[in-house]
Design an enzyme around this catalytic site. Structure first.
Site, PDB file in Angstrom:
ATOM      1  N   HIS A  45      -8.346  -0.732   0.878  1.00  0.00           N
ATOM      2  CA  HIS A  45      -7.410  -1.842   0.705  1.00  0.00           C
ATOM      3  C   HIS A  45      -8.239  -3.106   0.475  1.00  0.00           C
ATOM      4  CE1 HIS A  45      -4.041   0.351   2.931  1.00  0.00           C
ATOM      5  NE2 HIS A  45      -5.113   1.075   3.203  1.00  0.00           N
ATOM      6  N   ASP A  86      -3.266  -7.782  -4.572  1.00  0.00           N
ATOM      7  CA  ASP A  86      -3.477  -6.586  -3.764  1.00  0.00           C
ATOM      8  C   ASP A  86      -4.042  -5.448  -4.607  1.00  0.00           C
ATOM      9  OD1 ASP A  86      -3.433  -5.399  -1.327  1.00  0.00           O
ATOM     10  OD2 ASP A  86      -1.264  -5.172  -1.191  1.00  0.00           O
ATOM     11  N   HIS A  88      -5.683  -1.355  -4.337  1.00  0.00           N
ATOM     12  CA  HIS A  88      -5.975  -0.154  -3.555  1.00  0.00           C
ATOM     13  C   HIS A  88      -6.793   0.778  -4.423  1.00  0.00           C
ATOM     14  CE1 HIS A  88      -2.463  -1.898  -1.491  1.00  0.00           C
ATOM     15  NE2 HIS A  88      -3.179  -1.563  -0.433  1.00  0.00           N
ATOM     16  N   ARG A 140       7.225 -10.819   5.482  1.00  0.00           N
ATOM     17  CA  ARG A 140       6.881 -10.538   6.876  1.00  0.00           C
ATOM     18  C   ARG A 140       7.563 -11.562   7.776  1.00  0.00           C
ATOM     19  NH1 ARG A 140       0.376  -9.310   6.094  1.00  0.00           N
ATOM     20  NH2 ARG A 140       0.661  -7.803   4.396  1.00  0.00           N
ATOM     21  N   GLN A 149       0.466 -11.175  -2.686  1.00  0.00           N
ATOM     22  CA  GLN A 149      -0.929 -10.780  -2.497  1.00  0.00           C
ATOM     23  C   GLN A 149      -1.544 -10.330  -3.816  1.00  0.00           C
ATOM     24  OE1 GLN A 149      -0.154  -7.775   0.671  1.00  0.00           O
ATOM     25  NE2 GLN A 149      -1.616  -8.972   1.859  1.00  0.00           N
ATOM     26  N   LYS A 194     -12.206  -2.784   8.998  1.00  0.00           N
ATOM     27  CA  LYS A 194     -12.161  -3.726   7.880  1.00  0.00           C
ATOM     28  C   LYS A 194     -13.268  -4.760   7.980  1.00  0.00           C
ATOM     29  CE  LYS A 194      -8.866  -6.788  10.260  1.00  0.00           C
ATOM     30  NZ  LYS A 194      -7.670  -7.629  10.120  1.00  0.00           N
ATOM     31  N   CYS A 225       0.792  -1.233   0.000  1.00  0.00           N
ATOM     32  CA  CYS A 225       0.000   0.000   0.000  1.00  0.00           C
ATOM     33  C   CYS A 225       0.826   1.287   0.000  1.00  0.00           C
ATOM     34  CB  CYS A 225      -1.010   0.003   1.148  1.00  0.00           C
ATOM     35  SG  CYS A 225      -0.409  -0.597   2.723  1.00  0.00           S
TER      36      CYS A 225
END
Length: 660
Positions: A533, A404, A406, A384, A402, A487, A355
């Site tokens: 997100h 992912d 945005h 991570r 991911q 979320k 992000c």
């Protein structure tokens, strides 16, 4: 009308009132409502706080009954059983030190340190379980009391882990597990079963050990104290506990099924991927067959995003520390990041999130309201740090990709975008065979979050509106939001009823503020966009692992790494088998051929182990009639099928799966 001194009035969950005798307990209330409720009652919630069933109720209190067959009831049941486990171990193993024993999903555990560094054996588990049953049969009451921290330290002077918990609570350094054990610094709570055994615990517990009994000890594992590999290694005993014999039996059967479906074992059997020791923990390499499935997943994701109005972007795998200082990750997420790399032009970190970089893409030039919503998509690999003891195949891994996205939008567009995202998420999950969902709305943690109350209120309201607009039932999880916004988490249930948290939609007012993101509105004013997100798979790796276990390796035909395998009965039939293989391959199907260098039965068994949807066997009659013998996964063998008919069957199979 005012109450007499002999009675009090309590409010029930539906806001109705009930008059009961002064001094009546939660059990008395449950029994007065109904005999069955009294039998099922295991604890109470009084004015929002879980309490023991035997605590006297007060006038005007709002009371709900926790039953043993509810999630909250099973939590109490399992926590109480963990308490009995500790009692049994202390009785059987002289000098044993016990640390924490929380309830977890479907069970509980307790961590111990045995004298001389000894470890538990399988025979020890049987002995411990037998002693636990004796404690259950003794119908020992769980008696709660409170004391000062000084008194508690004296009481547990021979239990160093309990003393550490008490000291952390007293000094204000407690984490959630500490608080669950000791309550608060003002009054440390303990539970005693007998004169010989007392445990540090906030509770609640069942009234007595006779309410327990449907449990099983599962395994022993090593566990570092507080998850710190530099700390003491403790012995962790895992167990499971349920409200009935039938529920326990059902769970144990589900565990047997889960073991058969373990994605780590299936990945080896099916030659999909591996975890070489030379790479280090939590890192996988994908073999060609696993790579095919992964590519199909990624291709599907790319196609859906391209058709959904998303813009494809790519970002680096590491970034300067200043980026993560701006985003807040170094403040709120540093423990989950890899250590910094000191370079000649600054400090760099492997990225834990995509992000912040997507914010930089947005900020690269001035944006107009006409560009919004701007939907950015990346299959972005992140890193991570997970402690070694928490790693679990693809489900808990250190490097993953991911899907992912945005989305930058106006405040007015936010509710519609979130509602559209819910449709998108559910359609993708259904495409891969999931149809049973649970929705969770996670709200703000005041101690671990940034942004104003107004901002959080708007974000939470938008997520709630989207859920309500779809008519979805959901639970609220207070304090579980990300530091930058609330979320929606979406759990799926797999083929054997297990829940997996996969997809997430997060509403964020804070990163746009931190990065100074703006757009020019219709009135030419500069305004902040809203940032959403969103990950559908969550991560490719975790989703693949869940998918593998969901199907037990038997991927639907459209997703199977090999859709058809062709086997010649003998070498004389090899040329025709090659013709069949080439014909199907030209049509775009994934086909391979095992040459007839081993017995046919052995080759068929090997193909079944690989869960290949269709195995075709060809011999003399097939050469003469241009046919194949079709051996479908999970079906009966059909001989003498024309190749054209089989192609139509295969096409219909794949086509139906794609439509579903």
């Amino acid at each position: 009308m005012p109450n007499s001194s002999a009675t009090i009035t309590v409010r029930l969950p539906d806001d109705s009132t009930r008059e009961i005798a002064a001094g009546a307990t939660g059990l008395d209330l449950a029994t007065s409502i109904g005999k069955r409720l009294g039998q099922a009652a295991i604890a109470t919630i009084v004015d929002g706080i879980e309490t023991d069933l035997g605590v006297a109720l007060t006038d005007g209190a709002k009371v709900s009954i926790i039953t043993v067959d509810s999630d909250a009831g099973r939590h109490v049941l399992r926590h109480s059983t963990a308490h009995v486990l500790a009692q049994a171990v202390v009785q059987l193993f002289k000098g044993a030190k016990f640390s924490i024993g929380p309830a977890i999903e479907d069970g509980f555990y307790y961590d111990f340190e045995l004298m001389g560094g000894k470890t538990f054996s399988d025979d020890d588990l049987s002995m411990i379980q037998q002693r636990m049953q004796e404690i259950v049969s003794a119908d020992q009451p769980f008696v709660r009391s409170e004391m000062s921290a000084k008194e508690a330290l004296k009481l547990f002077s021979d239990q160093p882990y309990k003393c550490e918990i008490i000291e952390r609570v007293t000094q204000g350094d407690a984490d959630s597990s500490d608080a669950g054990e000791a309550g608060s610094a003002d009054a440390v709570s303990v539970y005693r079963n007998t004169d010989d055994f007392v445990d540090l615990c906030r509770g609640p517990h069942v009234p007595s050990t006779s309410r327990l009994g449907h449990f099983a000890l599962m395994k022993v594992a090593g566990a570092y104290w507080r998850g710190n590999e530099k700390g003491p290694m403790l012995q962790r005993i895992y167990g499971t506990a349920w409200e009935s014999k039938a529920a326990l039996a059902e769970h144990l059967h589900r565990l047997e099924e889960a073991e058969k479906r373990d994605h780590r074992r299936l990945a080896v059997e099916m030659d999909l991927l591996s975890f070489p020791q030379e790479l280090g923990g939590g890192l996988a390499v994908w073999h060609p067959k696993g790579g095919i499935v992964r590519k199909l997943m990624e291709d599907y994701s790319r196609e859906r995003h391209q058709n959904g109005g998303y813009k494809f972007v790519f970002t680096p795998h590491l970034a300067n520390a200043h980026l993560f200082e701006t985003s807040g990750h170094l403040q709120f997420y540093k423990d989950g990041m890899y250590p910094p790399m000191e370079m000649d032009n600054g400090t760099y970190y492997p990225k834990p999130m995509n992000c912040p970089m997507h914010c930089l893409i947005y900020r690269d030039r001035q944006r107009s309201y006409r560009e919004l919503p701007l939907r950015l998509f990346e299959l972005g690999t992140v890193y991570r740090y997970e402690r070694a003891g928490t790693l679990h195949g693809l489900l808990r891994i250190r490097g993953f990709t991911q899907d992912d996205s945005h989305i930058f939008c106006t405040e007015e567009q936010m509710a519609d975008e979130i509602a559209s995202l819910l449709d998108f998420v559910l359609s993708v999950l259904r495409r891969f065979g999931f149809n049973d969902f649970d929705f969770k709305l996670s709200t703000r943690n005041l101690e671990k979050s940034v942004g104003s109350d107004e901002i959080w209120g708007k974000a939470t309201e938008a997520l709630t509106e989207a859920l309500n607009r779809h008519g979805l039932q959901y639970t609220v999880s207070p304090g579980d939001a990300a530091f930058y916004g609330p979320k929606i988490d979406i759990d799926v249930r797999d083929a054997i009823g297990r829940k997996w948290q996969l997809s997430t939609i997060q509403c964020d007012f804070n990163l746009p503020e931190r990065f100074g993101l703006e757009y020019i509105a219709t009135d030419n004013a500069r305004k902040r966009p809203i940032m959403l997100h969103r990950a559908l798979f969550g991560s490719i790796e975790r989703f693949f692992g869940v998918l593998l276990e969901h199907y037990g390796g038997a991927f639907p035909t459209w997703l199977a790494p090999i859709q058809v395998r062709v086997l010649a009965v003998a070498s004389a039939h090899e040329s025709y088998a090659t013709q069949v293989t080439e014909s199907l391959t030209k049509l775009g199907y994934r086909v391979d051929q095992l040459v007839a260098d081993e017995q046919l039965g052995k080759r068929i068994r090997a193909s079944k182990l690989e869960r290949i949807p269709y195995v075709l066997v060809v011999g003399d009659d097939d050469i003469a009639g241009a046919t194949v013998g079709v051996n479908p996964r999970g079906g009966d063998v059909i001989r003498g099928v024309s190749l054209n008919d089989f192609v139509q069957q295969l096409a219909a199979d794949v086509g139906q799966e794609i439509k579903s």
